[in-house]
Write an enzyme that holds these catalytic residues in place. Structure first.
Site, PDB file in Angstrom:
ATOM      1  N   SER A  30       0.849  -1.196   0.000  1.00 53.13           N
ATOM      2  CA  SER A  30       0.000   0.000   0.000  1.00 53.13           C
ATOM      3  C   SER A  30       0.877   1.235   0.000  1.00 53.13           C
ATOM      4  CB  SER A  30      -0.915   0.017   1.231  1.00 53.13           C
ATOM      5  OG  SER A  30      -1.546   1.283   1.377  1.00 53.13           O
ATOM      6  N   TYR A  52      -1.790  -0.170  10.520  1.00 54.73           N
ATOM      7  CA  TYR A  52      -1.974  -0.642   9.148  1.00 54.73           C
ATOM      8  C   TYR A  52      -0.783  -0.249   8.287  1.00 54.73           C
ATOM      9  CZ  TYR A  52      -3.743  -0.971   4.378  1.00 54.73           C
ATOM     10  OH  TYR A  52      -3.882  -1.264   3.044  1.00 54.73           O
TER      11      TYR A  52
END
Length: 253
Positions: free
Chosen positions: A148, A161
């Site tokens: 990501s 995250y």
């Protein structure tokens, strides 16, 4: 677009019940690969595999949990029994559970670590022998990790995250040193906003509204557009490793 060199390959795709994983599995199968779809939702996997088969592709639905070592091992045994040696692994399974760190949601931290980091390691460990063996036989062999943009761009309330995705990006870089000399390619893809189920994981109503507002402002890539990248990098000649890709909506800065 057409992709060379995917026909006849044997792929495993995690997170294949929805989003990027589903789109990758469908596209690889369309291009002639045998695809094992791996996720927890058995009925959903069966429906996707059935559609692939109805469209002339080869797909195997394998219900498994990447957070469980025994589940991954059993899945690997079943895939080899059905399809033989695996030469392409796509790690698309992931969870995103944002909260301020001082909320101390240790349960969510562990779930993200188990899925986003340890799950990737379990899958790579389960198929290392296949990948190295395929490459030694002169076949193309690939690991594709879906990381990501959060791996190196910080977002408030997404610290854990982002840390898990930074781990995936670092892992991908390090693994090239281990696998590259044995002709196994490692590609790390860092998407920005993508249409997927990830944002449905957000339990905090205010954070959910923030994400929806950002999506309204800059838009999102489709899962199919990410799948196109996976198919492209894995269909290059085996001597070419597209190592790192950042894919953002044009308006996302």
């Amino acid at each position: 677009m057409p992709y060379e060199n995917l026909a006849g390959r044997t792929a495993v795709v995690t997170g294949a019940a929805s989003g990027i994983g589903e789109a990758v599995a469908v596209l690889l199968a369309t291009q002639g690969a045998r695809v094992a779809l791996l996720a927890r939702r058995e009925e959903r996997l069966a429906a996707i595999a059935g559609k692939i088969s109805a469209d002339g592709g080869q797909a195997l639905a394998v219900a498994a949990d990447v957070t469980d070592e025994a589940s991954v091992a059993a899945a690997a045994d079943r895939i080899r029994a059905e399809y033989g040696t695996v030469d392409l692994v796509v790690n698309a399974a992931g969870v995103m559970l944002p909260h301020p760190v001082d909320a101390r949601r240790a349960d969510e931290w562990q779930r993200m670590l188990d899925t986003n980091v340890a799950g990737v390691l379990r899958m790579i460990g389960a198929f290392t022998g296949d990948l190295v063996g395929a490459a030694a036989d002169g076949r193309t062999a690939d690991i594709v990790n879906i990381s990501s943009i959060a791996a190196h761009v910080s977002f408030p309330n997404y610290a854990v995250y982002g840390a898990t995705k930074a781990a995936v990006t670092y892992l991908s870089e390090s693994l090239r040193g281990e696998f590259g000399p044995r002709d196994v390619r490692v590609t790390n893809i860092e998407p920005g906003f993508v249409e997927s189920e990830l944002r449905t994981h957000i339990a905090d109503a205010e954070l959910s509204r923030q994400v929806e507002g950002m999506l309204d402002e800059v838009g999102a890539l489709s899962a199919e557009e990410l799948a196109d990248l996976v198919a492209y990098v894995t269909s290059r000649p085996r001597r070419v490793n597209l190592r790192q890709i950042v894919a953002l909506p044009t308006r996302q800065v």
